[in-house]
Design a protein around this motif. Structure first.
Motif, PDB file in Angstrom:
ATOM      1  N   ALA A  53      43.200   6.255  81.572  1.00 39.35           N
ATOM      2  CA  ALA A  53      43.928   6.312  82.833  1.00 39.35           C
ATOM      3  C   ALA A  53      45.395   5.966  82.619  1.00 39.35           C
ATOM      4  N   GLN A  54      45.662   4.955  81.799  1.00 36.98           N
ATOM      5  CA  GLN A  54      47.036   4.595  81.483  1.00 36.98           C
ATOM      6  C   GLN A  54      47.752   5.746  80.781  1.00 36.98           C
ATOM      7  N   MET A  55      47.049   6.370  79.841  1.00 39.23           N
ATOM      8  CA  MET A  55      47.650   7.470  79.107  1.00 39.23           C
ATOM      9  C   MET A  55      48.044   8.608  80.052  1.00 39.23           C
ATOM     10  N   ILE A  56      47.154   8.963  80.981  1.00 38.06           N
ATOM     11  CA  ILE A  56      47.448  10.035  81.930  1.00 38.06           C
ATOM     12  C   ILE A  56      48.592   9.632  82.852  1.00 38.06           C
ATOM     13  N   PHE A  57      48.576   8.396  83.332  1.00 34.34           N
ATOM     14  CA  PHE A  57      49.653   7.909  84.200  1.00 34.34           C
ATOM     15  C   PHE A  57      51.004   8.011  83.489  1.00 34.34           C
ATOM     16  N   LEU A  58      51.069   7.540  82.248  1.00 33.59           N
ATOM     17  CA  LEU A  58      52.314   7.584  81.495  1.00 33.59           C
ATOM     18  C   LEU A  58      52.759   9.021  81.247  1.00 33.59           C
ATOM     19  N   ASN A  59      51.818   9.895  80.962  1.00 31.92           N
ATOM     20  CA  ASN A  59      52.139  11.296  80.723  1.00 31.92           C
ATOM     21  C   ASN A  59      52.727  11.954  81.976  1.00 31.92           C
ATOM     22  N   LYS A  60      52.232  11.552  83.137  1.00 32.96           N
ATOM     23  CA  LYS A  60      52.705  12.135  84.392  1.00 32.96           C
ATOM     24  C   LYS A  60      54.072  11.589  84.809  1.00 32.96           C
ATOM     25  N   THR A  61      54.371  10.367  84.432  1.00 38.37           N
ATOM     26  CA  THR A  61      55.578   9.713  84.933  1.00 38.37           C
ATOM     27  C   THR A  61      56.675   9.532  83.888  1.00 38.37           C
ATOM     28  N   CYS A  62      56.396   9.816  82.637  1.00 37.38           N
ATOM     29  CA  CYS A  62      57.404   9.641  81.594  1.00 37.38           C
ATOM     30  C   CYS A  62      58.395  10.804  81.607  1.00 37.38           C
ATOM     31  N   TYR A  63      59.407  10.703  80.771  1.00 35.75           N
ATOM     32  CA  TYR A  63      60.441  11.724  80.694  1.00 35.75           C
ATOM     33  C   TYR A  63      59.878  13.050  80.182  1.00 35.75           C
ATOM     34  N   ASN A  64      60.005  14.080  80.978  1.00 32.57           N
ATOM     35  CA  ASN A  64      59.631  15.448  80.588  1.00 32.57           C
ATOM     36  C   ASN A  64      58.163  15.602  80.221  1.00 32.57           C
ATOM     37  N   GLY A  65      57.304  14.675  80.670  1.00 38.36           N
ATOM     38  CA  GLY A  65      55.886  14.787  80.371  1.00 38.36           C
ATOM     39  C   GLY A  65      55.586  14.798  78.892  1.00 38.36           C
ATOM     40  N   LEU A  66      56.356  14.054  78.127  1.00 35.80           N
ATOM     41  CA  LEU A  66      56.262  14.085  76.672  1.00 35.80           C
ATOM     42  C   LEU A  66      55.394  12.950  76.151  1.00 35.80           C
ATOM     43  N   PHE A  67      54.502  13.253  75.220  1.00 34.50           N
ATOM     44  CA  PHE A  67      53.764  12.195  74.531  1.00 34.50           C
ATOM     45  C   PHE A  67      54.361  12.066  73.137  1.00 34.50           C
ATOM     46  N   ARG A  68      54.923  10.897  72.861  1.00 35.65           N
ATOM     47  CA  ARG A  68      55.564  10.683  71.565  1.00 35.65           C
ATOM     48  C   ARG A  68      55.304   9.254  71.120  1.00 35.65           C
ATOM     49  N   GLN A  69      54.996   9.097  69.849  1.00 33.28           N
ATOM     50  CA  GLN A  69      54.759   7.778  69.260  1.00 33.28           C
ATOM     51  C   GLN A  69      55.727   7.540  68.109  1.00 33.28           C
ATOM     52  N   ASN A  70      56.130   6.279  67.934  1.00 34.43           N
ATOM     53  CA  ASN A  70      56.932   5.947  66.760  1.00 34.43           C
ATOM     54  C   ASN A  70      56.000   5.707  65.574  1.00 34.43           C
ATOM     55  N   LEU A  71      56.565   5.351  64.461  1.00 35.03           N
ATOM     56  CA  LEU A  71      55.765   5.193  63.248  1.00 35.03           C
ATOM     57  C   LEU A  71      54.755   4.054  63.353  1.00 35.03           C
ATOM     58  N   LYS A  72      54.981   3.127  64.278  1.00 40.19           N
ATOM     59  CA  LYS A  72      54.043   2.027  64.493  1.00 40.19           C
ATOM     60  C   LYS A  72      52.891   2.432  65.413  1.00 40.19           C
ATOM     61  N   GLY A  73      52.973   3.636  65.963  1.00 40.14           N
ATOM     62  CA  GLY A  73      51.940   4.081  66.888  1.00 40.14           C
ATOM     63  C   GLY A  73      52.212   3.689  68.325  1.00 40.14           C
ATOM     64  N   GLU A  74      53.430   3.237  68.614  1.00 39.92           N
ATOM     65  CA  GLU A  74      53.790   2.835  69.975  1.00 39.92           C
ATOM     66  C   GLU A  74      54.267   4.038  70.773  1.00 39.92           C
ATOM     67  N   PHE A  75      53.780   4.157  71.993  1.00 45.54           N
ATOM     68  CA  PHE A  75      54.280   5.175  72.904  1.00 45.54           C
ATOM     69  C   PHE A  75      55.687   4.750  73.327  1.00 45.54           C
ATOM     70  N   ASN A  76      56.692   5.592  73.071  1.00 46.77           N
ATOM     71  CA  ASN A  76      58.072   5.154  73.264  1.00 46.77           C
ATOM     72  C   ASN A  76      58.921   6.070  74.138  1.00 46.77           C
ATOM     73  N   VAL A  77      58.289   6.861  74.989  1.00 53.70           N
ATOM     74  CA  VAL A  77      59.029   7.773  75.857  1.00 53.70           C
ATOM     75  C   VAL A  77      59.572   7.007  77.065  1.00 53.70           C
ATOM     76  N   PRO A  78      60.828   7.210  77.429  1.00 54.33           N
ATOM     77  CA  PRO A  78      61.389   6.505  78.584  1.00 54.33           C
ATOM     78  C   PRO A  78      60.855   7.041  79.904  1.00 54.33           C
ATOM     79  N   PHE A  79      61.138   6.311  80.953  1.00 56.45           N
ATOM     80  CA  PHE A  79      60.745   6.704  82.301  1.00 56.45           C
ATOM     81  C   PHE A  79      61.412   8.026  82.674  1.00 56.45           C
ATOM     82  N   GLY A  80      60.666   8.882  83.373  1.00 55.73           N
ATOM     83  CA  GLY A  80      61.178  10.205  83.705  1.00 55.73           C
ATOM     84  C   GLY A  80      61.762  10.350  85.086  1.00 55.73           C
TER      85      GLY A  80
END
Length: 301
Positions: free
Chosen positions: A137-164
């Motif tokens: 649910a968190q993943m879907i929420f973040l995907n809907k509300t993040c910048y440009n609907g982008l799923f991106r992780q850094n090398l540590k595996g952290e979701f790092n997309v800013p608010f959209g």
């Protein structure tokens, strides 16, 4: 599988083919229309646009879907197994989000992102559990509300997309998720590298590959939107697998970038059939740079 419903991807993913399917459909194997294709494989699932389009138009006895992104596969499995519990969580997030001011919505987004990243250490991706449900649910929420609907992780595996700045976004699409859950009951979902996505492939199978694309310029790198990048060596592994699977008699299709005066793809897939489709760039932040892009379709038929 006879599907009398309309479904669409429930997450936005880089390189999605939802708007390109009409171009791709003309290049599908004729055996699909003849009902001779019984098994479907898609080892770079992403947002699943190709799968959702195909499953609504063709009948398959067996469907095998996989992706290397653990968070993505986790979310698909929750939609498959616990869609109504998932909807409960999404509805809670939506109710809270809708009550907030625009400023507080942004703060709520970053709180959710921080929680999502911190809790990743508690996830056992090898064993399905109730903990998967709020995480999906968190993943879907973040995907809907993040910048440009982008799923991106850094090398540590952290979701790092800013608010959209998506202040009035559709977080809950219950009918779509329920319909997708119905479709997924007849599929096998796996989190694995593309090379491990096949057993004994039969000639009545159709495989669609949609890997991270090769670079479009000499200064570009082989990249992806997850912590596990896709490099030239992986493109080479994929082309070798393509040739191996071709010997089974299965029908194969692969999408990739078209680069003028670049012989990488023609060398990797020498002897196979090349055709082209045209996509619209959606990822660049400057709208004027979102032009038409020529893409490759490579098939063994």
């Amino acid at each position: 599988m006879d599907i009398d419903m309309s479904v669409k991807p429930f997450v936005k993913w880089a390189g999605g083919k939802y708007k390109l399917f009409e171009q791709i459909r003309d290049k599908l194997p004729v055996e699909l229309n003849k009902g001779e294709i019984k098994c479907y494989y898609e080892p770079f699932l992403g947002g699943g646009a190709m799968f959702f389009k195909l499953v609504q138009q063709y009948k398959f006895d067996s469907i095998f879907l996989s992706d290397l992104n653990e968070e993505l596969v986790l979310t698909y499995k929750v939609v498959q197994q616990n869609v109504f519990d998932l909807l409960d969580y999404l509805s809670q997030y939506k109710r809270k989000y809708d009550k907030l001011s625009d400023k507080d919505k942004e703060a709520y987004y970053y709180e959710m992102r921080t929680s999502y990243n911190m809790q990743r250490f508690n996830v056992n991706f090898n064993k399905y559990s109730d903990f998967y449900i709020p995480r999906a649910a968190q993943m879907i929420f973040l995907n809907k509300t993040c910048y440009n609907g982008l799923f991106r992780q850094n090398l540590k595996g952290e979701f790092n997309v800013p608010f959209g700045k998506n202040f009035n976004v559709q977080i809950v699409d219950a009918n779509n998720l329920i319909n997708i859950s119905t479709i997924l009951q007849n599929t096998e979902l796996r989190c694995t590298d593309f090379s491990s996505s096949f057993g004994n492939l039969e000639k009545d199978s159709f495989v669609y590959f949609d890997p991270p694309y090769s670079p479009v310029s000499k200064t570009s790198n082989f990249t992806s939107y997850c912590k596990d990048s896709f490099y030239y060596k992986d493109q080479l592994r994929l082309s070798n697998l393509f040739r191996k699977l071709d010997k089974s008699g299965a029908k194969l299709m692969l999408s990739n970038s078209y680069v003028e005066n670049n012989d990488i793809m023609s060398e990797l897939y020498d002897g196979f059939c090349f055709s082209y489709i045209y996509s619209q760039k959606t990822m660049p932040s400057i709208v004027s740079k979102r032009g038409k892009v020529k893409e490759l379709l490579i098939t063994n038929y």
